[in-house]
Design an enzyme around this catalytic site. Structure first.
Site, PDB file in Angstrom:
ATOM      1  CG  ASP A   1      -9.565  -0.485   4.857  1.00  0.00           C
ATOM      2  OD1 ASP A   1      -8.947  -0.974   3.532  1.00  0.00           O
ATOM      3  OD2 ASP A   1      -8.777  -1.030   5.705  1.00  0.00           O
TER       4      ASP A   1
ATOM      5  CD  GLN B   1      -3.326  -4.632   6.423  1.00  0.00           C
ATOM      6  OE1 GLN B   1      -3.489  -3.674   5.611  1.00  0.00           O
ATOM      7  NE2 GLN B   1      -3.952  -5.751   5.985  1.00  0.00           N
TER       8      GLN B   1
ATOM      9  CE  LYS C   1      -3.764  -2.494   2.095  1.00  0.00           C
ATOM     10  NZ  LYS C   1      -4.530  -3.032   3.129  1.00  0.00           N
TER      11      LYS C   1
END
Ligand code: NAD
Length: 293
Positions: A121, A98, A54
């Site tokens: 997200d 994460q 990412k």
């Protein structure tokens, strides 16, 4: 039949090129350069790989990026403080935490602590609620990436029967919503299946489009697929393999070699949904700048 390979690698490169052009334009106009941050708790190998990918993707498109690395034994309270810091940092347009988090931390609590306007997200209840109402918002990155792949390959969806395997909050459930909405891609008749579904094979054999996200390596076999179907494989599994430099190879939820010959379209693993998830995250970060700027 020779299937068309739905290459997430290719589509994600195109998405990234488009974003990079837009970032250049922002820079020329003296606008806010998008900045994505990621919180990584602990030292899980797969999570580290995903986060590094990412960060690298941010560099490629010209975004700023920040990686916040925290010890696995950090308390939930201290993690929530880090989340608040990112919420309050005007330089950061969007960020992710994460997953998975260590067992002693409540993932839902952390997800809900993320400011909805920075929730790139798309896991926050506000983002998911807006998605249900067709309001502009951050779509969960993996389902949004799948939608983008279907669009890129002009895969027909209207009136088709889409069967989703798996009902997780981050993949299966939002995927079923997106495939049913009044849009392209969408307008499908959707069946969502899960661990308690009976006669799964009977159902998957009726699918024009199969989205496979149950997390079991090579679960979907040729006898479960109708001739001419589109199969999107979401699964990612690291299988130990000493012949590889990395020590592992990647498998999906689909037994690719035997399923592919029956398909009109099929996405591979690796090089399918995985890269699209990152591309969607970048798109959401750009959207954050537009929505909040
Ligand atoms: P999850 O474990 O949260 O959910 C799995 C779902 O599958 C559950 O809803 C369960 O009811 C269902 N299921 C389990 N066994 C089943 C069976 N026999 N028949 C039908 N349904 C069954 O998983 P998840 O987070 O949605 O992830 C699924 C897979 O996708 C994993 O392999 C994960 O690593 C992968 N994944 C990939 C990406 C990506 O970027 N490519 C992103 C997220 C997840």
């Amino acid at each position: 039949m020779e299937p068309t390979i739905v290459s997430g690698k290719e589509v994600s490169n195109k998405v990234k090129d488009d974003i990079a052009l837009e970032v250049e334009q922002i820079k020329v106009n003296g606008g806010k350069v998008p900045h994505l941050a990621a919180i990584l708790v602990g030292d899980d190998g797969a999570s580290r790989t995903y986060v590094n990918a990412k960060v690298k993707a941010c560099e490629r498109v010209g975004f700023g990026s920040t990686l916040v690395k925290l010890d696995a034994d950090i308390s939930e309270a201290d993690l929530l403080t880090e989340v608040q810091k990112l919420n309050n940092n005007p330089e950061i347009d969007g960020y992710i935490v994460q997953l998975p988090l260590p067992k002693h931390i409540d993932e839902q609590k952390v997800t809900e602590a993320i400011a909805p306007e920075k929730d790139v997200d798309g896991f926050h209840p506000v983002s998911l609620g807006k998605m249900l109402l067709d309001l502009p918002s951050f779509l969960p990155a993996t389902p949004a990436g799948i939608v983008e792949m279907l669009r890129h390959y002009n895969i027909p969806t209207e009136g088709k029967h889409c069967v989703v395997i798996g009902r997780s909050h981050i993949v299966g459930s939002p995927m079923s919503v997106l495939m049913a909405r009044n849009a392209y891609p969408g307008n499908c008749t959707v069946t969502i299946t899960h661990s308690r579904t009976q006669n799964l094979k009977e159902i998957t054999n009726q699918a024009d489009i199969l989205i496979v996200a149950l997390g079991k390596p090579e679960f979907l076999t040729a006898d479960m697929v109708k001739e001419g179907a589109t199969v999107i494989d979401v699964g990612i599994h690291r299988i130990e393999d000493s012949s590889k430099k990395s020590g592992f190879r990647l498998l999906g939820d689909v037994k690719f070699d035997e399923v592919a010959p029956k398909c009109a379209f099929i996405s591979p693993v690796p090089g399918g949904v995985g890269p699209m998830t990152i591309a969607s995250l970048l798109k959401n970060t750009l959207l954050a700048v537009k929505l909040n700027g």
